[in-house]
Design a protein around this motif. Structure first.
Motif, PDB file in Angstrom:
ATOM      1  N   ILE A 130      32.264  51.474  53.224  1.00 43.62           N
ATOM      2  CA  ILE A 130      31.198  52.020  54.063  1.00 43.62           C
ATOM      3  C   ILE A 130      31.776  53.116  54.942  1.00 43.62           C
TER       4      ILE A 130
ATOM      5  N   ALA B 269      26.303  47.328  54.990  1.00 44.69           N
ATOM      6  CA  ALA B 269      26.102  48.645  55.600  1.00 44.69           C
ATOM      7  C   ALA B 269      25.050  48.656  56.709  1.00 44.69           C
TER       8      ALA B 269
ATOM      9  N   ALA C 101      26.907  53.723  52.351  1.00 46.29           N
ATOM     10  CA  ALA C 101      27.513  52.747  51.453  1.00 46.29           C
ATOM     11  C   ALA C 101      27.970  53.416  50.160  1.00 46.29           C
TER      12      ALA C 101
END
Length: 218
Positions: free
Chosen positions: A103, A23, A49
């Motif tokens: 993500i 992320a 995330a």
């Protein structure tokens, strides 16, 4: 176009890592959307995330469904979903297959194709608002459920609908993190939202607000 590595597509190995490693490493990368009218490119400035079936905030928390099936697929694919009956949002799947980590792409700066993005986002007051928020990002880049499951690790195919290029990764000193937007319950305090400090395209943080139940009139 610039020389590599900025224009080099990210490999599947990049996404085949723990979601909390991938992320922040996505910040500064270039998301490319090829549309029938031309390409639109975006520098990622904000992401969130979601850690699959171990994360109460994740769509995969209660297991696989028809809606979230792409999250369980191989890393380096898009998971696109419809929200509130109005908007689309796009995620990038990471981690090992069947882990369902993803993500959410929350915001970015349009670097190529701004007129095309503005055509889809006529209410944006300026260039910084074109992709400021996950629904705005998906709208500006013409992303909908037809792109759910799209492979973004395709070796640089210029006709691919979605790609993620190496770009210019954000320096660690620029990266901030905090709670995710609108996530309640046990996942509310996870500091899994990452953004580039001081960037004007980053969306505004909003905590989760429980829906009020209305009492029928008597």
């Amino acid at each position: 176009m610039t020389d590599v590595p900025e224009r080099m597509p990210l490999s599947r190995d990049f996404f085949d890592r723990p979601v909390l490693d991938v992320a922040p490493d996505l910040l500064g990368r270039t998301l490319v959307r090829h549309t029938p009218d031309g390409p639109i490119e975006l520098r990622l400035t904000e992401v969130e995330a979601y850690d699959g079936e171990t994360d109460p905030g994740s769509h995969a928390y209660r297991g696989r469904t028809a809606r979230n099936a792409s999250m369980f697929g191989p890393p380096g694919h898009a998971y696109v979903y419809f929200i509130y009956g109005m908007w689309f949002s796009v995620n990038l799947v990471c981690g090992p297959e069947n882990k369902a980590s993803g993500i959410l792409l929350r915001a970015g700066e349009i670097t190529t194709g701004a007129p095309l993005a503005a055509r889809r986002r006529p209410k944006a007051r300026n260039a910084h608002e074109l992709a400021k928020g996950p629904a705005r990002l998906a709208t500006a880049l013409d992303i909908d459920r037809t792109l759910d499951g799209t492979d973004v690790c395709h070796g640089g195919d210029p006709t691919a609908p979605l790609s993620v290029l190496y770009g210019t990764p954000a320096a660690p000193a620029q990266v901030r993190n905090g709670p995710r937007v609108g996530v309640g319950g046990d996942g509310a305090d996870h500091p899994w939202r990452y953004w580039i400090a001081g960037d004007r395209t980053v969306s505004q943080y909003r905590p989760h607000t429980p829906r009020r139940r209305t009492t029928p009139a008597t």
